[in-house]
Write a protein that holds these residues in place. Structure first.
Motif, short mmCIF file in Angstrom:
data_model
loop_
_atom_site.label_atom_id
_atom_site.label_comp_id
_atom_site.label_asym_id
_atom_site.label_seq_id
_atom_site.Cartn_x
_atom_site.Cartn_y
_atom_site.Cartn_z
N GLN A 117 2.26 11.67 -12.97
CA GLN A 117 1.85 12.02 -11.61
C GLN A 117 0.40 11.65 -11.30
OE1 GLN A 117 2.63 16.22 -11.14
NE2 GLN A 117 4.86 16.00 -11.34
N ALA A 118 -0.45 11.54 -12.31
CA ALA A 118 -1.88 11.32 -12.04
C ALA A 118 -2.40 9.99 -12.56
CB ALA A 118 -2.71 12.46 -12.65
N ALA A 119 -1.86 9.49 -13.68
CA ALA A 119 -2.40 8.23 -14.23
C ALA A 119 -2.23 7.05 -13.27
CB ALA A 119 -1.73 7.92 -15.57
N PRO A 120 -1.13 6.92 -12.50
CA PRO A 120 -1.04 5.79 -11.56
C PRO A 120 -2.08 5.81 -10.45
CG PRO A 120 1.15 6.69 -12.00
CD PRO A 120 0.16 7.64 -12.59
N LEU A 121 -2.87 6.85 -10.35
CA LEU A 121 -3.96 6.83 -9.37
C LEU A 121 -4.97 5.73 -9.67
CD1 LEU A 121 -4.62 10.67 -8.96
CD2 LEU A 121 -3.39 9.15 -7.40
N LEU A 122 -4.95 5.20 -10.90
CA LEU A 122 -5.81 4.05 -11.22
C LEU A 122 -5.49 2.83 -10.36
CD1 LEU A 122 -5.89 4.23 -15.13
CD2 LEU A 122 -7.82 4.58 -13.58
N MET A 123 -4.28 2.78 -9.81
CA MET A 123 -3.86 1.61 -9.04
C MET A 123 -4.22 1.73 -7.56
SD MET A 123 -0.06 1.43 -10.75
CE MET A 123 0.45 0.01 -9.79
N LEU A 124 -4.85 2.83 -7.16
CA LEU A 124 -5.14 3.02 -5.74
C LEU A 124 -6.09 1.97 -5.20
CD1 LEU A 124 -5.47 6.89 -5.33
CD2 LEU A 124 -3.45 5.43 -5.20
N ALA A 125 -6.95 1.40 -6.04
CA ALA A 125 -7.96 0.46 -5.55
C ALA A 125 -7.35 -0.87 -5.12
CB ALA A 125 -9.02 0.21 -6.62
N HIS A 126 -6.22 -1.27 -5.72
CA HIS A 126 -5.67 -2.59 -5.40
C HIS A 126 -4.16 -2.59 -5.17
CE1 HIS A 126 -5.53 -1.99 -9.74
NE2 HIS A 126 -4.55 -2.85 -9.81
N ARG A 127 -3.40 -1.64 -5.71
CA ARG A 127 -1.95 -1.61 -5.53
C ARG A 127 -1.48 -0.18 -5.22
NH1 ARG A 127 0.48 -6.38 -7.35
NH2 ARG A 127 -0.86 -7.71 -8.62
N PRO A 128 -1.84 0.37 -4.07
CA PRO A 128 -1.44 1.75 -3.79
C PRO A 128 0.07 1.91 -3.58
CG PRO A 128 -2.52 0.79 -1.89
CD PRO A 128 -2.68 -0.18 -3.00
N LEU A 129 0.75 0.91 -3.00
CA LEU A 129 2.19 1.05 -2.77
C LEU A 129 2.95 1.10 -4.09
CD1 LEU A 129 4.34 1.28 -0.62
CD2 LEU A 129 4.53 -1.21 -0.61
N GLN A 130 2.55 0.28 -5.07
CA GLN A 130 3.18 0.34 -6.38
C GLN A 130 2.91 1.68 -7.05
OE1 GLN A 130 1.65 -2.15 -5.05
NE2 GLN A 130 2.52 -4.14 -5.60
N ALA A 131 1.70 2.23 -6.85
CA ALA A 131 1.39 3.55 -7.40
C ALA A 131 2.28 4.62 -6.76
CB ALA A 131 -0.08 3.88 -7.17
N TRP A 132 2.59 4.47 -5.46
CA TRP A 132 3.46 5.45 -4.81
C TRP A 132 4.87 5.42 -5.41
CZ3 TRP A 132 7.94 4.95 -1.82
CH2 TRP A 132 8.35 6.12 -1.14
N TRP A 133 5.36 4.25 -5.77
CA TRP A 133 6.69 4.14 -6.36
C TRP A 133 6.76 4.82 -7.74
CZ3 TRP A 133 11.20 3.19 -4.31
CH2 TRP A 133 11.29 2.46 -3.13
N ILE A 134 5.62 5.08 -8.36
CA ILE A 134 5.61 5.80 -9.63
C ILE A 134 5.35 7.29 -9.41
CG2 ILE A 134 4.48 5.97 -11.89
CD1 ILE A 134 3.73 3.03 -11.63
N ILE A 135 4.38 7.60 -8.56
CA ILE A 135 3.98 9.00 -8.38
C ILE A 135 5.05 9.78 -7.61
CG2 ILE A 135 2.26 10.49 -7.27
CD1 ILE A 135 0.17 8.39 -7.88
N PHE A 136 5.63 9.19 -6.58
CA PHE A 136 6.61 9.92 -5.78
C PHE A 136 7.83 10.35 -6.61
CE2 PHE A 136 10.14 9.76 -2.57
CZ PHE A 136 9.81 10.93 -1.92
N PRO A 137 8.46 9.45 -7.38
CA PRO A 137 9.56 9.94 -8.23
C PRO A 137 9.09 10.93 -9.29
CG PRO A 137 9.68 7.56 -7.97
CD PRO A 137 8.37 7.99 -7.43
#
Length: 460
Positions: free
Chosen positions: A98-118
């Motif tokens: 739930q928290a580690a994909p926040l590293l992708m917010l700077a360049h790939r936020p949509l891909q981070a959402w596909w990990i955090i939301f599920p």
């Protein structure tokens, strides 16, 4: 037997009507576009503030996401294990998802959402089977909700409206489904996330669209400045063309008329003098023709000036002969069968010879001049060398004692455009030398022997 009459022609079939675009097809199309918006980011994977002028500004997004991950991973794990009663391994795994994909917010936020939301939905399902934490917030844990809001803010700063609406609706639908599954589980915060998510997405989209509008405004201003500079240049060129026409063309026309009418106005002229007047008139007409071509280019009146034939190496002989008739002893050496010379090189070689001969006439009248043009296949060499001028007491005095240097500057510009080199300067024993080396395109390779037809077989 009489021929049978042709069967009556059947009426042409009516054109097929396109199927009506009903609600079902519109809904399918909308779902398809929404799915494409969720699966395809609307921006390249460039980090936020990538175009910032200072290095610390470009590193700021990375520092922010590192701080988010450093805070939310341990906090989420602690909350899941301490307040909701999960074991350490499960709490740590959910915290990372739930928290580690926040590293992708700077360049790939949509891909981070596909990990955090599920991962958030999975965490809510896992908490649904736990006996502990019945009075805690659900289905989103407090650190999970705050981290999800940061994710929505990053999405609002990068993605288009369709993607943001799809993410917001998916979040609300997931919260509604989880609420319907367990309506009496703790403090339901699905509606809170739905409202706060809309606010955060609107803020992020507003900031993004404002930045886009500012960039477009800067682009329009740049285009306007370039157009204004172009218009100023055209006005200046038009002014120069007008001055050339009013001053130079007038005087050259007067010279032409006087040279043409002199043999009829003056009596007792010898044939040599008449020929000299004819040469003056021809030179003046040629100058007028070239100046009119230059005026067309300066006034930007289409491409008539570019389509007109330009002088080249084939007219160097005539140029030298005209210089000889003007009283300058000159000789020329041209290569035989020189073909395939590019138009730019051809015109530059002619102009270099023309300017060099004009300089000799102005500054060293009566000096013997040699013009040599040679080619080695890879370069065209133009050499103009003149001897020292006539002594001071002679009848030929220099037309100009000082020069502006514009002629040599023009030569260098022409040579630079062709990618060649220019060497000019006085000679040790007096006189002056102009040497230009202009590149030629490589010659086409000769046909290989293998491409020749095979010889006919000999009779035995």
């Amino acid at each position: 037997m009489c021929p049978s009459s042709p069967p009556p022609s059947s009426p042409p079939p009516a054109p097929a009507r396109p199927p009506a675009d009903g609600l079902l097809s519109a809904a399918r199309r909308s779902l398809r576009e929404t799915g494409h918006a969720l699966s395809h980011p609307s921006h390249p994977p460039t980090p936020l503030l990538a175009g910032a002028p200072k290095p610390w500004q470009r590193l700021l997004p990375y520092a922010a996401v590192l701080a988010l991950v450093a805070v939310f991973v341990p906090v989420t794990a602690t909350v899941l294990s301490g307040q909701y009663g999960l074991n350490g391994g499960t709490a740590g795994a959910l915290a990372l998802a739930q928290a580690a994909p926040l590293l992708m917010l700077a360049h790939r936020p949509l891909q981070a959402w596909w990990i955090i939301f599920p991962a958030q939905i999975l965490g809510a399902v896992v908490l649904l089977g736990q006996d502990g934490g019945q009075d805690q917030a659900w289905p989103w844990t407090p650190p999970g909700l705050i981290g999800y809001l940061f994710l929505l803010l990053a999405l609002g700063l990068r993605e288009q409206r369709r993607t943001l609406v799809a993410v917001w609706l998916a979040t609300g639908a997931a919260g509604l489904v989880l609420y319907l599954v367990s309506p009496h589980r703790g403090t339901d915060n699905s509606l809170l996330l739905f409202i706060l998510g809309a606010v955060v997405l609107v803020i992020g989209a507003t900031v993004r669209e404002r930045g886009v509008a500012q960039r477009r405004l800067v682009e329009q201003q740049t285009i306007s400045e370039a157009e204004r500079a172009r218009r100023t240049l055209l006005e200046e060129r038009t002014r120069i063309a007008r001055e050339l026409h009013d001053v130079v063309a007038h005087h050259m026309s007067v010279i032409t008329v006087q040279a043409d009418s002199a043999p009829y106005r003056l009596e007792g002229l010898s044939d040599q003098v008449r020929e000299e007047f004819g040469s003056i008139a021809a030179s003046a007409r040629e100058s007028l023709t070239e100046m009119r071509r230059l005026l067309v280019v300066l006034r930007s009146e289409g491409t008539e000036g570019e389509r007109a034939p330009q002088p080249g190496l084939d007219r160097v002989q005539q140029l030298v002969e005209a210089t000889v008739r003007a009283g300058l002893p000159a000789e020329v050496s041209l290569p035989a069968g020189l073909e395939g010379v590019p138009q730019t090189v051809d015109l530059s070689a002619y102009r270099i010879v023309q300017e060099a001969l004009a300089n000799v006439v102005r500054h060293a009248p009566g000096a013997r001049t040699r013009v040599s043009i040679t080619s080695d296949g890879a370069h065209l060499t133009v050499l103009v060398v003149n001897d020292p001028p006539e002594p001071t007491g002679s009848s030929l005095a220099p037309l100009e004692t000082t020069g502006t240097g514009h002629g040599l500057v023009g030569m260098r510009e022409r040579v630079r455009l062709t990618g060649g080199t220019l060497d000019t300067g006085p000679l040790p024993g007096g006189g002056f030398r102009v040497a230009a080396r202009l590149p030629l395109p490589p010659a086409a390779p000769p046909a290989s022997a293998s491409s020749a037809p095979p010889p006919a077989p000999e009779d035995s």
